[in-house]
Design an enzyme around this catalytic site. Structure first.
Site, PDB file in Angstrom:
ATOM      1  CD  GLU A 291      65.321  50.964  62.133  1.00 35.41           C
ATOM      2  OE1 GLU A 291      64.914  50.726  63.283  1.00 35.41           O
ATOM      3  OE2 GLU A 291      65.286  50.153  61.211  1.00 35.41           O
ATOM      4  CG  ASP A 292      61.692  54.055  60.835  1.00 30.61           C
ATOM      5  OD1 ASP A 292      62.591  53.453  60.225  1.00 30.61           O
ATOM      6  OD2 ASP A 292      60.834  53.502  61.537  1.00 30.61           O
TER       7      ASP A 292
END
Ligand code: MN
Length: 484
Positions: free
Chosen positions: A77-78
């Site tokens: 996600e990051d």
């Protein structure tokens, strides 16, 4: 290896001595590097969050792939990392777990009601494949709740509300009592800060004043137990502030007015010991009428087992006692996670052979939810199905069916078999005819009367309390064009 990684690995090896230390270290370093330029709202390195999540998973004694996925849970996600890359580096299993968590994160819980429930449903469905994804998500939520003070007031409230409505009940459903309690009290301080503060002070004060009663209880019991040579340990049991607060609200009473008993837990190696200990407790102290429940012979749906009794001391203090084996204690504290542990000394991941069976209720529950029409309907059924209180109903053949409190013979009929539910025309409880909306009580023996061409009607939707029955009835009515 960094000191942090070494400590974690040591803790992991306590219950999983044969884990591959290189895989663990690789996941540790990979995540650290991937997140190196990121910071949390607290200003700390982002990687601290990843290790906190993995530490919780180690505390749950989960297997190595889950712990590695915990370290890596935010990289998709990051950071620019892709699933293919994860798969290449760590294998299919870990990559799949991380992807599962990422999918959950991408669901936006925005509204307070319907949208949230809708997302929650998707989440449940998406993750039903592997319960470990849910466990990582719960560990993630726990750390986020612990560090909530760095966020805006509005975000705090939203996260706290979500935690109390969805995550804590889920942890409870999975039998993870310790996690559930922690999540509840963390959320409580943001939902009702003033009440939380007031209650904390009162509970601290009363705990101190009760110390004496507990010590004298313990001494009396020890005198009786020493000659038996029985192995046991006695633990004090703090009630969560949230559960006390809920009780006050339910009974519309002040803290001083609710006569809350002190809690004590006695843990001993065998089931035979549990019953022997119960005998000694009851011969020494006066049990409160109706307080005894045997969850050892009839476990709760979430696998919980213990003997419960409440006694009164000579000074009139009430003490709630739970008696259980070490294994029951682990299940009570860690729930489903306790069944995903490594078996010490075994090469394999040591998954419980009966786990599939035990997880059946979860899968079924998710299946039933798929049939439900609107998010509102879903959240209603979620509330009922997650209700803490259950009743145990017997078939005439002596089989036990656990149902939520308030369930009716119709719910029971559908719990026995869909066909039986569909053709139900009446019910006999303890040999007496009852109406279909009769409220079943634990221990009732329920016999369902059926007629071949009989069909469900719209009124049934008002009667049933379980998601399973409601979804089957609605499905039928919709097909017949009776309801939209
Ligand atoms: Mn996270």
């Amino acid at each position: 290896m960094s000191p942090d990684a070494r400590t974690m690995l040591e803790n992991l090896k306590i219950y999983a001595p044969n884990v591959d230390p290189e895989l663990f270290e690789k996941a540790f370093r990979y995540s650290e590097k991937a997140h190196q330029n990121q910071a949390r709202a607290s200003g700390e390195h982002y990687f601290i969050h990843c290790t906190a999540v993995a530490e919780t998973l180690i505390e749950f004694k989960l297997d190595l792939p889950t712990v590695c996925a915990g370290l890596l849970h935010d990289v998709l996600e990051d950071t620019p990392t892709t699933k293919e890359e994860l798969e290449r580096e760590f294998g299919e299993e870990i990559a799949r777990l991380v992807e599962g968590v990422t999918k959950l994160d991408s669901l936006n819980f925005t509204s307070r009601d319907e949208a949230q429930a809708e997302n929650w449903r998707k989440m449940m469905l998406a993750t039903a494949q592997d319960i470990r994804v849910v466990l990582i998500k719960l560990a993630d939520r726990l750390h986020n709740m612990k560090t909530l003070n760095y966020l805006s007031r509005e975000k705090q409230e939203r996260k706290a509300y979500e935690t109390i409505t969805l995550y804590a009940p889920l942890a409870h459903r999975l039998g993870m009592f310790q996690l559930k309690s922690e999540l509840e009290d963390l959320a409580f301080q943001y939902i009702h800060p003033k009440e939380f503060e007031e209650l904390s002070v009162k509970v601290r004060a009363i705990t101190a004043s009760r110390e004496h009663a507990l010590t004298s209880f313990r001494t009396t019991l020890e005198e009786k137990l020493t000659p038996t040579n029985m192995e046991y340990r006695i633990l004090g049991r703090a009630k969560t502030l949230w559960s006390i607060y809920q009780k006050m609200k339910r009974q519309e009473k002040t803290f001083e007015e609710i006569q809350d008993a002190m809690g004590v837990r006695i843990i001993t190696p065998t089931i035979a010991n549990c019953y022997a200990l119960l005998g000694i407790v009851h011969s020494e102290f006066k049990p409160v009428a109706g307080s005894f429940t045997d969850y050892i012979s009839v476990p709760k749906v979430n696998l919980y087992q213990s003997l419960h009794t409440t006694i009164m001391t000579r000074h009139g203090d009430l003490i709630e006692i739970q008696i259980r084996t070490e294994e029951m204690h682990r299940t009570a504290e860690y729930g489903i996670a306790a069944h995903w542990r490594y078996k010490v000394g075994s090469e394999k991941s040591g998954k419980d052979e009966h786990l599939e069976e035990k997880l059946n209720w979860l899968r079924q529950w998710i299946e039933w939810l798929q049939d439900l029409k609107s998010p509102r309907e879903f959240i209603e059924s979620l509330k009922t199905d997650l209700e803490l209180h259950q009743v145990f109903i017997f078939t005439p053949a002596g089989e036990v069916k656990p149902l939520p409190a308030g369930a009716t013979p119709l719910d029971f009929a559908f719990a026995v078999h869909t066909e039986i539910g569909m053709m139900c025309v009446g019910a006999r409880v303890n040999n007496k005819m009852v109406k279909l909306d009769y409220e079943l009580k634990s221990g009732d023996i329920c016999q369902i009367l059926t007629k071949k061409n009989s069909k469900p009607n719209k009124g049934w939707l008002e009667i049933v309390k379980t998601a399973r029955a409601r979804s089957k009835i609605r499905h039928f009515l919709r097909e017949k064009g009776i309801v939209a």
